[in-house]
Design a protein around this motif. Structure first.
Motif, short mmCIF file in Angstrom:
data_model
loop_
_atom_site.label_atom_id
_atom_site.label_comp_id
_atom_site.label_asym_id
_atom_site.label_seq_id
_atom_site.Cartn_x
_atom_site.Cartn_y
_atom_site.Cartn_z
N GLU A 81 0.82 -1.21 0.00
CA GLU A 81 0.00 0.00 0.00
C GLU A 81 0.86 1.26 0.00
O GLU A 81 0.56 2.24 -0.70
N ARG A 83 0.89 4.05 -3.03
CA ARG A 83 0.63 5.45 -2.70
C ARG A 83 1.73 6.35 -3.25
O ARG A 83 1.45 7.42 -3.78
N ASP A 97 1.20 9.28 -6.03
CA ASP A 97 1.59 10.66 -5.72
C ASP A 97 2.67 11.19 -6.66
O ASP A 97 3.19 12.28 -6.44
#
Length: 99
Positions: free
Chosen positions: A44, A48, A52
């Motif tokens: 995860e 992420r 981003d």
């Protein structure tokens, strides 16, 4: 294209990827360091980073090839994923740190 945004994920007791994030901005590049406390937080955190804008993700040597492969699969080849490796001369020292 020049590298301008990358991430490094490391493991340390008590780290939380929602809290333990350090960002280093140099003007030319952005480095995001993410600390996790458990292996199951790795995928995860990597996804992420990519969401981003990270152009590549590097992983601490504590994760090994299986977890690295899980991250590669999870990001679907969107960015390169690498892992820190240690030679056999470091095995005893690493064991002392992580045991």
């Amino acid at each position: 294209m020049a590298l301008s945004h990358w991430g490094f994920i490391y493991m340390a007791d008590g780290c939380d990827p929602d809290r333990d994030v350090s960002i280093i901005e140099t003007g030319a590049s952005r480095t995001v360091l993410v600390g996790i406390g458990r292996h199951d937080q790795l995928v995860e955190a990597a996804v992420r980073l990519v969401a981003d804008g990270a152009q590549l993700v590097e992983l601490c040597g504590a994760f090994g090839p299986i977890w690295t492969a899980r991250v590669i699969e999870a990001v679907g080849g969107a960015v390169p994923v690498g892992a820190v490796g240690y030679g056999p001369e470091a095995v005893d020292q690493l064991h002392a740190i992580f045991s």
